[in-house]
Design an enzyme around this catalytic site. Structure first.
Site, PDB file in Angstrom:
ATOM      1  N   GLU A 146       0.811  -1.220   0.000  1.00 18.38           N
ATOM      2  CA  GLU A 146       0.000   0.000   0.000  1.00 18.38           C
ATOM      3  C   GLU A 146       0.846   1.272   0.000  1.00 18.38           C
ATOM      4  O   GLU A 146       0.804   2.068   0.929  1.00 18.38           O
ATOM      5  CB  GLU A 146      -0.942   0.000   1.209  1.00 18.38           C
ATOM      6  CG  GLU A 146      -2.016  -1.076   1.141  1.00 18.38           C
ATOM      7  CD  GLU A 146      -3.188  -0.717   0.243  1.00 18.38           C
ATOM      8  OE1 GLU A 146      -3.080   0.252  -0.551  1.00 18.38           O
ATOM      9  OE2 GLU A 146      -4.215  -1.414   0.331  1.00 18.38           O
ATOM     10  N   GLU A 181      -4.180 -10.581  -0.287  1.00 16.54           N
ATOM     11  CA  GLU A 181      -5.025 -10.523   0.912  1.00 16.54           C
ATOM     12  C   GLU A 181      -6.435 -10.876   0.483  1.00 16.54           C
ATOM     13  O   GLU A 181      -6.926 -10.378  -0.531  1.00 16.54           O
ATOM     14  CB  GLU A 181      -5.034  -9.114   1.542  1.00 16.54           C
ATOM     15  CG  GLU A 181      -3.691  -8.706   2.103  1.00 16.54           C
ATOM     16  CD  GLU A 181      -3.662  -7.294   2.687  1.00 16.54           C
ATOM     17  OE1 GLU A 181      -4.719  -6.806   3.112  1.00 16.54           O
ATOM     18  OE2 GLU A 181      -2.571  -6.707   2.696  1.00 16.54           O
TER      19      GLU A 181
END
Ligand code: IPT
Length: 971
Positions: free
Chosen positions: A430, A501
């Site tokens: 991220e 994820e």
């Protein structure tokens, strides 16, 4: 190994930052030696400096000058604290507190500046050298992890400073060491420029949280070494080449290898895989006389024809994301805990770890090599908080930060390059996109071309070898599986796909794992995923049981979003882990029960089934009748066989019967004992006979009560009061559940977040209007309307009671929706109260653990029993939990309930309303009633606390329904 001069602000090449103190400069640090591989076990002398250190906490970075670092400084008045450790978790609150934010930086975003309030811990340790410490040679002082910036002095001499919290840093200290009385001083700042690069979703926990060691370096040291291995699956040959700066000799006795460092040797070997973690012990003997042991695992990782392969075969990740966490020690995780993690993973059929979002303690990777897990090793890098302003000022897109990024990449790769388990490097998490990431990718590819690169945050996949996403829903994943992802560059469609994820394991859940797994098994391109995440980061706390964000008074926090693991904080597996184990089981057992054939499919990628032994058991009404061994051929990976079961044993007439076939470890392994259950399947033979409703008895009206068979009702209200000797309270239709984290959904989520919608609709405050209590010749019927204040919608609920003269009472509930329902139901069933003396339940149905419509893979049909306390799943933030699926009958508190059809059973010592109101486990206090829910249907769980909600087929839409329960009193 010369020491370079420690930095001074004026060293900075960057005018804007010129005047900034070292901890705010973007430079990664100064004074240290180049990064190199981790090896704990060289025979060179080594001294652990872990233990009790003197400690002083200041509120700001500049509260004290450097004099504490000088020999002779009197720190005897300072308290002590344990290294490795985080100061906020020591001193019983005297040293500040942990703080949790997900993406938001807990300070104003103005990189690289940090707040004036910058907790700073001065650490002091005085040590002597062991008597046998070699007189000649160099030494290095090594820090495995310090959050977030440290400045180091030895005997008053400044060695330098560094950032990069979960990465190693070393200083050469020759000429500075004395036989006794060495003073090691470490000043640690909680906030630094490095904090901008460490915005991972976890607690902010400053301190020296990994080991500190002094290591002797003999003359002519092998400063660093790189064990290159490859395996050619066509020839069965492995190639080994150990690169060592200083030369030396490489031996691997088991392979008869004895070659100079740098020379490649090719020999027949058994390959390393996560399923068959074959390691060969070797040694590097350096010219300086040091012996460095290493372990070589031979494997080749490659992306070929759009598929990620190891040793020529497609692999499937059955992975988890692992943060380092311990409920008392934070990220100071000891080796026993690491081993425990790996063993738990192996025992739950997990084969891969993404080290979210930083390189773990290096010993963890040794365990992965040894016990067998595929690892995506991720760099200590996340700049997520910049997303809140459109990624403006993102360090990964600002060249001034590139040296810091490259430093992080190098420290990860150099430290971990000799691990067979590491099959991919990940740039970080991220961070958006930027040239800094590309620079890291180039550096890594150049240094280690043998491993593919991972990064999720760039949809163009310009720098990566796999297309990776998080939380994509099933439909999108399926499109990607079909190479129909035309929202990105064409080059991306040629890449293998992973979900780095998915399955957000926050609270009850995650739901929908089975459906993802089917996709991974169907489409070659879909190479599995990593559930988010391994463990709840709840901090042990006297007030709350486990604390989460906000519990320490943080002004900014993200609540219990930090508790989203498959393990509870104390490492007890949650039902999500049991579910995942079943969903990813490496053997598929299915078949035709009545025909007596079982089809066994080997879903391993490398191992045959020779390591498993199979057994069958035949059950009648959930009771085992007979069992035996089942001969299953040692199928190769991907192969199936139909195996004949024996003739079915005799069973009582009318019993529901079926086979359970189990695969267990045939021998002890390094990670579990012989007999450990790996996979199972159930094959029904004869179905369940329907429960015949009790009938024939006539209701009798008395002064206050109506009696019907064994039951007593309130004559005015029609409420059930007792079944035989068992008092019953509050039986009525129930549609509410304490919303789960997945019901509530993440606040940034678009789409239908049912928890808030349910509450807005008033489903937590339904009112029950009694319309009629009617006595018929053979039944008592109570008609009601169930609806919330302010709503023009509701449910007509009719309770029809019948009984026989043998003590059986049947309730048939008919539900008729009225008005315009815009939300599904949380649940549909009845609840009732029993005296609190009921402590135990026995049931025939799914068990042993909790299950919901989309989390029921692990629910095994059988006879089960549990205490009421053990029926609860102790989610850190209390919420709906504990349902058992497919229940045919249950006995609790002297009452037996048979359902028609099967039902969901839940029992708890508090009401759903109390459960809903609770914030922490400690808010749940047993009342004087045991509340039992008998549900006809439940709404699914999904994964919307970060991912998609329940699939449409698991949404409990409002529709007419009829269901029945037959009650009788038992001993
Ligand atoms: C994703 C993060 O990568 C991870 O660190 C964690 O925060 C997880 O979410 C949620 O628990 S990012 C999310 C915005 C998709």
């Amino acid at each position: 190994m010369n020491r370079s001069a420690p930095s001074r602000p004026e060293d900075s090449a960057l005018p804007y930052y010129e005047a900034l103190p070292y901890y705010e400069q973007v430079s990664p640090g100064t004074g240290g030696v180049a990064p190199r591989s981790w090896y704990a076990a060289s025979d060179a002398a080594s001294l652990s400096l872990d233990g009790r250190w003197r400690f002083r906490l200041s509120a700001t970075a500049d509260a004290h000058d450097d004099s504490f670092a000088l020999p002779g400084y009197d720190a005897s008045g300072w308290p002590e604290l344990t290294v490795p450790g985080h100061w906020v978790l020591q001193g019983e609150g005297a040293y500040g507190a942990p703080a949790y934010t997900n993406t938001g930086y807990p300070f104003p975003v103005d990189p690289p500046r940090v707040p004036t309030e910058n907790p700073t811990g001065d650490h002091l340790r005085v040590f002597g050298l062991p008597d046998d410490w070699p007189a000649s040679g160099a030494s290095v002082l090594r820090f495995e992890g310090v959050e977030s910036c440290a400045r180091v002095w030895l005997n008053g001499e400044e060695l330098g400073e560094f950032k990069g919290s979960r990465l190693p840093h070393e200083f050469a200290v020759e000429g500075l060491l004395r036989p006794a009385g060495n003073v090691l001083a470490v000043r640690v700042h909680q906030w630094s420029s490095g904090s901008y690069l460490e915005d991972q979703d976890q607690w902010w926990l400053p301190g020296v949280f990994r080991a500190v060691t002094l290591r002797h370096r003999p003359d002519g040291p092998a400063y660093d070494f790189f064990v290159h291995t490859a395996y050619d699956h066509r020839t069965g040959l492995g190639t080994l080449r150990v690169e060592a700066g200083a030369g030396g000799r490489v031996t691997v006795p088991e392979l008869g290898v004895d070659v100079p460092a740098g020379e490649a040797v090719t020999v027949p070997v058994e390959p390393w895989t996560a399923e068959t973690p074959r390691l060969y012990a070797g040694e590097l003997a350096t010219p300086g006389g040091e012996t460095v042991p290493f372990r070589a695992g031979f494997r080749t990782v490659a992306v070929e024809d759009g598929v990620l392969k190891v040793n020529g075969r497609r692999i499937l990740f059955r992975g988890v994301n692992r943060h380092e966490f311990h409920p008392e020690r934070g990220r100071a995780v000891d080796e026993a805990t690491m081993r425990h993690d790996v063993l738990l993973m192996k025992r739950h059929n997990i084969n891969a770890v993404r080290t979210s979002h930083y390189p773990p303690h290096p010993a963890f990777l040794d365990l992965c090599d040894e016990l067998g897990l595929w690892v995506i090793d991720e760099c200590d890098l996340e700049t997520h908080g910049f997303t809140h302003d459109g990624w403006r000022g993102n360090p990964v897109d600002d060249e001034r930060w590139t040296p810091a990024l490259l430093d992080r990449a190098a420290r990860m790769v150099e430290r971990d390059k000799n691990h067979a388990s590491v099959v991919m490097w990940s740039l970080g998490n991220e961070c958006g996109t930027g040239a800094g990431l590309s620079a890291m990718a180039r550096w890594i590819r150049d240094r280690d071309p043998s491993r593919p690169l991972h990064y999720e945050g760039d949809p163009s996949c310009a720098d990566t070898d796999v297309y990776s996403r998080m939380y994509a829903d099933h439909a999108e994943v399926e499109r990607i599986g079909r190479h129909e992802d035309d929202d990105g560059p064409a080059t991306r469609r040629q890449l293998p796909f992973i979900l780095c994820e998915y399955g957000h394991a926050m609270g009850n859940g995650p739901g929908g794992l089975s459906e993802y797994q089917r996709l991974f098994e169907t489409y070659e391109r879909l190479q599995g995923g990593f559930v988010w995440e391994w463990i709840d980061h709840g901090i042990r706390d006297a007030r709350y049981g486990y604390a989460y964000g906000g519990d320490f008074g943080e002004e900014l926090h993200d609540g219990n979003f930090v508790c989203d693991g498959l393990l509870f904080p104390d490492r007890t597996p949650s039902p999500g882990l049991a579910e995942y184990k079943k969903v990813v089981e490496p053997v598929l057992i299915e078949g035709d029960g009545p025909a007596g054939t079982v089809r066994v499919t080997n879903r391993h990628d490398f191992a045959d089934l020779g390591h498993l032994s199979f057994s069958w058991s035949f059950e009648a009404d959930g009771e085992p009748v007979e069992s035996g061994r089942l001969a299953v051929p040692p199928l190769a990976p991907g192969r199936s066989a139909d195996v004949k079961l024996p003739a079915p044993p005799d069973a009582p007439r009318g019993a529901e019967t079926g086979w359970t076939v189990r695969a267990v470890l045939a021998e002890d392994t390094a990670w579990a004992d012989r007999g450990h259950l790996v996979a199972w399947g159930q094959l029904p033979v004869s179905g369940r006979q329907s429960v015949v409703s009790a009938s024939g008895a006539a209701p009798v009206r008395g002064a206050d009560v109506i009696t019907l068979g064994p039951a007593v009702f309130d004559a005015r209200t029609g409420d059930l009061r007792a079944v035989g000797p068992v008092p019953v309270a509050g039986l009525r239709l129930d549609i509410w559940r304490a919303p789960t984290d997945n019901d509530n959904g993440a606040d940034w989520q678009a789409g239908r977040r049912f928890g808030p919608q349910w509450r807005a609709a008033g489903l937590h405050r339904m009112r029950h209007r009694r319309d009629q209590v009617a006595l018929e010749s053979d039944a008592l019927t109570v008609r009601t309307r169930v609806a919330p204040a302010a709503g023009q919608f509701g449910l007509g609920a009719e309770y029809r009671w019948t009984a026989d003269d043998a003590g059986r009472l049947t309730l048939t509930v008919s539900v008729t929706p009225e008005g315009d329902w815009r939300v599904p139901l949380p649940r549909l069933g009845v609840r009732l109260g029993l005296p609190s003396g009921a402590t135990h339940a026995r049931w025939f149905g799914g068990g042993p653990g909790e299950a919901y419509p989309d989390t029921r893979a692990a629910s095994l049909l059988g006879r089960w029993e549990a205490s009421v306390d053990n029926l609860q799943t102790p989610y850190v933030r209390p919420q709906e939990n504990g349902a058992r699926a497919d229940v045919r009958r249950v006995e609790i508190g002297g009452l037996r309930v048979d359902g028609e059809p099967e039902f969901w059973f839940t029992a708890r010592r508090w009401t759903t309303e109390r459960l809903d109101a609770a914030g922490h486990r400690t808010d749940l206090v047993a009342g004087d009633t045991l509340w039992v829910n008998l549900d006809h249907a439940l709404h699914g769980i999904g994964s919307q606390s970060c991912g998609p909600g329940p699939l449409p087929r698991h949404v409990l839409d409002v529709a007419p329904a009829t269901f029945a329960f037959t009650f009788s009193a038992v001993e």
